[in-house]
Scaffold this motif. Structure first.
Motif, PDB file in Angstrom:
ATOM      1  N   ASP A  97       0.671  -1.064  -0.041  1.00  0.00           N
ATOM      2  CA  ASP A  97      -0.011   0.143   0.009  1.00  0.00           C
ATOM      3  C   ASP A  97       0.957   1.297   0.029  1.00  0.00           C
ATOM      4  N   SER A  98       2.002   1.086   0.791  1.00  0.00           N
ATOM      5  CA  SER A  98       2.872   2.466   0.772  1.00  0.00           C
ATOM      6  C   SER A  98       4.203   2.138  -0.237  1.00  0.00           C
ATOM      7  N   ILE A  99       4.295   3.374  -1.298  1.00  0.00           N
ATOM      8  CA  ILE A  99       5.398   3.314  -1.632  1.00  0.00           C
ATOM      9  C   ILE A  99       6.549   3.547  -1.137  1.00  0.00           C
ATOM     10  N   GLU A 100       6.510   4.162  -0.057  1.00  0.00           N
ATOM     11  CA  GLU A 100       7.856   4.271   1.023  1.00  0.00           C
ATOM     12  C   GLU A 100       8.243   2.812   1.469  1.00  0.00           C
ATOM     13  N   LYS A 101       7.371   2.209   1.920  1.00  0.00           N
ATOM     14  CA  LYS A 101       7.540   0.742   2.311  1.00  0.00           C
ATOM     15  C   LYS A 101       8.410  -0.166   1.069  1.00  0.00           C
ATOM     16  N   TYR A 102       7.657   0.179   0.078  1.00  0.00           N
ATOM     17  CA  TYR A 102       8.010  -0.751  -0.985  1.00  0.00           C
ATOM     18  C   TYR A 102       9.279  -0.278  -1.408  1.00  0.00           C
ATOM     19  N   ASN A 103       9.727   1.064  -1.437  1.00  0.00           N
ATOM     20  CA  ASN A 103      11.014   1.435  -2.036  1.00  0.00           C
ATOM     21  C   ASN A 103      12.062   0.938  -0.768  1.00  0.00           C
ATOM     22  N   ARG A 104      11.921   1.201   0.502  1.00  0.00           N
ATOM     23  CA  ARG A 104      12.502   0.698   1.315  1.00  0.00           C
ATOM     24  C   ARG A 104      13.002  -0.911   1.384  1.00  0.00           C
ATOM     25  N   ILE A 105      12.045  -1.729   0.990  1.00  0.00           N
ATOM     26  CA  ILE A 105      12.283  -3.220   0.892  1.00  0.00           C
ATOM     27  C   ILE A 105      13.359  -3.286  -0.379  1.00  0.00           C
ATOM     28  N   LEU A 106      13.153  -2.145  -1.579  1.00  0.00           N
ATOM     29  CA  LEU A 106      13.969  -2.721  -2.599  1.00  0.00           C
ATOM     30  C   LEU A 106      15.411  -2.243  -2.273  1.00  0.00           C
ATOM     31  N   ASN A 107      15.635  -1.075  -1.205  1.00  0.00           N
ATOM     32  CA  ASN A 107      16.866  -0.822  -0.857  1.00  0.00           C
ATOM     33  C   ASN A 107      17.363  -1.894   0.037  1.00  0.00           C
ATOM     34  N   ILE A 108      16.521  -2.678   0.782  1.00  0.00           N
ATOM     35  CA  ILE A 108      17.387  -3.778   1.539  1.00  0.00           C
ATOM     36  C   ILE A 108      17.712  -4.862   0.598  1.00  0.00           C
ATOM     37  N   LEU A 109      17.067  -5.026  -0.364  1.00  0.00           N
ATOM     38  CA  LEU A 109      17.299  -6.249  -1.493  1.00  0.00           C
ATOM     39  C   LEU A 109      18.139  -5.827  -2.503  1.00  0.00           C
ATOM     40  N   ASN A 110      19.006  -4.561  -2.612  1.00  0.00           N
ATOM     41  CA  ASN A 110      19.600  -4.033  -3.543  1.00  0.00           C
ATOM     42  C   ASN A 110      20.821  -5.114  -4.072  1.00  0.00           C
ATOM     43  N   ASP A 111      21.225  -5.784  -3.266  1.00  0.00           N
ATOM     44  CA  ASP A 111      22.408  -6.751  -3.552  1.00  0.00           C
ATOM     45  C   ASP A 111      21.783  -7.988  -4.184  1.00  0.00           C
ATOM     46  N   PHE A 112      20.618  -8.232  -4.192  1.00  0.00           N
ATOM     47  CA  PHE A 112      20.047  -9.330  -4.861  1.00  0.00           C
ATOM     48  C   PHE A 112      19.545  -9.285  -6.210  1.00  0.00           C
ATOM     49  N   ASN A 113      19.163 -10.454  -6.735  1.00  0.00           N
ATOM     50  CA  ASN A 113      18.460 -10.382  -8.096  1.00  0.00           C
ATOM     51  C   ASN A 113      17.148 -10.202  -7.862  1.00  0.00           C
ATOM     52  N   VAL A 114      16.360  -9.064  -8.259  1.00  0.00           N
ATOM     53  CA  VAL A 114      15.245  -8.793  -7.854  1.00  0.00           C
ATOM     54  C   VAL A 114      14.139  -8.721  -8.938  1.00  0.00           C
ATOM     55  N   ILE A 115      13.037  -9.377  -9.054  1.00  0.00           N
ATOM     56  CA  ILE A 115      12.280  -9.067 -10.149  1.00  0.00           C
ATOM     57  C   ILE A 115      10.829  -8.491  -9.401  1.00  0.00           C
ATOM     58  N   HIS A 116      10.354  -7.323 -10.140  1.00  0.00           N
ATOM     59  CA  HIS A 116       9.143  -6.812  -9.918  1.00  0.00           C
ATOM     60  C   HIS A 116       8.120  -7.341 -10.448  1.00  0.00           C
ATOM     61  N   LEU A 117       6.984  -7.578  -9.663  1.00  0.00           N
ATOM     62  CA  LEU A 117       5.505  -7.970 -10.222  1.00  0.00           C
ATOM     63  C   LEU A 117       4.673  -6.962  -9.844  1.00  0.00           C
ATOM     64  N   GLN A 118       3.908  -6.522 -11.072  1.00  0.00           N
ATOM     65  CA  GLN A 118       2.485  -5.571 -10.819  1.00  0.00           C
ATOM     66  C   GLN A 118       1.505  -6.545 -10.501  1.00  0.00           C
ATOM     67  N   GLN A 119       0.529  -5.683 -10.497  1.00  0.00           N
ATOM     68  CA  GLN A 119      -0.856  -6.441 -10.149  1.00  0.00           C
ATOM     69  C   GLN A 119      -1.166  -7.403 -11.113  1.00  0.00           C
ATOM     70  N   HIS A 120      -1.630  -8.810 -10.758  1.00  0.00           N
ATOM     71  CA  HIS A 120      -2.192  -9.892 -11.505  1.00  0.00           C
ATOM     72  C   HIS A 120      -0.977 -10.553 -12.451  1.00  0.00           C
ATOM     73  N   GLN A 121       0.445  -9.940 -12.434  1.00  0.00           N
ATOM     74  CA  GLN A 121       1.568 -10.422 -12.993  1.00  0.00           C
ATOM     75  C   GLN A 121       1.902 -11.590 -12.495  1.00  0.00           C
ATOM     76  N   LEU A 122       2.444 -12.670 -13.181  1.00  0.00           N
ATOM     77  CA  LEU A 122       2.842 -13.997 -12.746  1.00  0.00           C
ATOM     78  C   LEU A 122       4.331 -14.284 -13.635  1.00  0.00           C
ATOM     79  N   LEU A 123       5.132 -14.711 -12.800  1.00  0.00           N
ATOM     80  CA  LEU A 123       6.467 -15.096 -13.257  1.00  0.00           C
ATOM     81  C   LEU A 123       6.342 -16.752 -13.382  1.00  0.00           C
TER      82      LEU A 123
END
Length: 430
Positions: A97-123
């Protein structure tokens, strides 16, 4: 150099020589254990507001359906030290819900291989097999089901060469009743016709309180069915029960899980990380109810996988199942047989498959035990054991009979001697 030091040097050189020889003879990759690709799903909320749909659980199910190891991390409880460096991180953006929390998580995971999923997307990931297909399951066979119909379905599937899964309901009491024996015989017949037996998680009713620990009755039921010679390959249960109530079935040597469609929402506060860690030791098969399966959509989206099952309830019309099988044939979707050996590469890294085989080999019916005992008697292999059985060893009886005969013989001798004495006395008197 003293003798002890000389022996130590020789031992070190010998060990080094042997290690070098083994590395030359066997490449290093032979000793390396196979690495299982791991995914990590990071989320904030499990469900969308005013909706029971969950992109998080849908993504989890899809990855597990192709045999991937997956860990579930709630954003507020993320621990990067528990994530492998080579893991693929999936951040479900639609759950934040919060863009701030979302960005904070991305910063925490900055050193990892991260894939972003938007609504109803599926890997989606490619399956290991080129001939991915569906399996068939008959769900919820009760002792009071139309067992004749179930056997008819088993016969028809067997004639088509299809090995299928049957999920049957546990029985918690009254194992001595004739109806339970009939239930066992039907399940044994289904097994002979190619049906692989999965025990169903107990159905819970909100208005009825069972034992506070449901594990007790369920474990007893599993043990009782195995005592009657049934080979249980797994358990069937809704996805929500699978993630929440692991303690009920964990450790019972049921390595396969048929995860049927979710019945109730999972509470947000539940820690799914621990559950997902335990479930990585299981083979999870994604179940799709026959009424919810759209084969044209699946062909178009290319979402076929080895570990998907189309299931139909035992009380539904069997024509619905065989009509779908005909559609499969027309759209070139094959029906895959369920065999444990297809999953041995996954299960060999756990002790579960060994436990299953050991348990099955040890559990024999009374009839099988009787046949083995009688065969030993025929072959003369159990004479030593049988000597100790009452009524088999006649040596004691023979001794008693000999003594009695000796006593009788002695009495006869005495009688004869006494008779001769009186006859002689009478003779001299005359």
């Amino acid at each position: 150099m003293d003798t002890k030091k000389m022996v130590a040097v020789i031992n070190k050189r010998l060990i080094l020589f042997v290690a070098t020889f083994l590395l030359i003879l066997y490449p290093a990759n032979v000793f390396a254990s196979e690495k299982q690709e791991e995914y990590v799903i990071v989320y904030d909320r499990l469900y969308e507001y005013a909706s029971d749909s969950s992109d998080v659980l849908r993504q989890y199910s899809e990855l597990k359906a192709v045999g991937k190891d997956v860990l579930l991390f709630q954003a507020d409880k993320i621990e990067t030290e528990r994530i492998k460096k080579e893991s693929i991180i999936i951040v479900v953006a639609s759950s934040f819900d919060s863009i701030e929390k979302y960005n904070r998580i991305l910063n925490i995971l900055n050193d990892f291989n991260v894939i972003h999923l938007q609504q109803h997307q599926l890997l989606t990931t490619k399956d290991n097999r080129d001939d991915a297909s569906f399996m068939i399951a008959i769900d919820r066979v009760y002792p009071f089901s139309d067992l004749n119909k179930i056997m008819d379905v088993a016969e028809e599937l067997n004639e088509k060469g299809i090995k299928f899964i049957v999920t049957f309901m546990p029985v918690y009491d009254n194992y001595e009743l004739e109806a339970f024996d009939t239930y066992i015989k039907v399940l044994q017949y289904i097994s002979k016709k190619g049906g692989k037996l999965f025990i169903h998680y107990p159905v819970e009713h909100k208005d009825v309180r069972y034992n506070s620990d449901p594990r007790v009755g369920f474990e007893k039921a599993v043990t009782e069915f195995r005592k009657h010679g049934l080979d249980l390959d797994g358990i069937a249960l809704p996805k929500d029960k699978m993630l929440v109530n692991i303690k009920v079935f964990d450790g019972l040597a049921l390595p396969f899980i048929l995860a049927t469609e979710t019945e109730v929402e999972i509470e947000q506060k539940i820690d799914l990380l621990k559950a997902s860690e335990i479930l990585n030791d299981y083979i999870i098969i994604q179940g799709i109810h026959i009424d919810h399966f759209d084969n044209f959509h699946y062909l178009k989206e290319n979402q076929l996988s080895d570990q998907q099952v189309i299931y139909i309830s035992a009380n539904e019309e069997k024509e619905k199942l065989f009509n779908l099988i005909e559609i499969f044939s027309e759209t070139n979707i094959s029906i895959k047989d369920f065999t444990i050996r297809d999953y041995e590469d996954k299960l060999k890294f756990t002790e579960m498959i060994q436990t299953v085989r050991t348990g099955q080999s040890e559990e024999k019916t009374e009839y099988q035990q009787f046949l083995e005992t009688e065969m030993k008697k025929i072959m003369g292999e159990n004479l030593e054991q049988e000597k100790a059985v009452d009524g088999y060893d006649i040596s004691g009886l023979a001794k008693v009979a000999t003594r009695i005969a000796f006593i009788i013989f002695s009495l006869l001798i005495i009688q004869v001697l006494i008779g001769r004495h009186f006859d002689r006395k009478k003779y001299f008197k005359n």
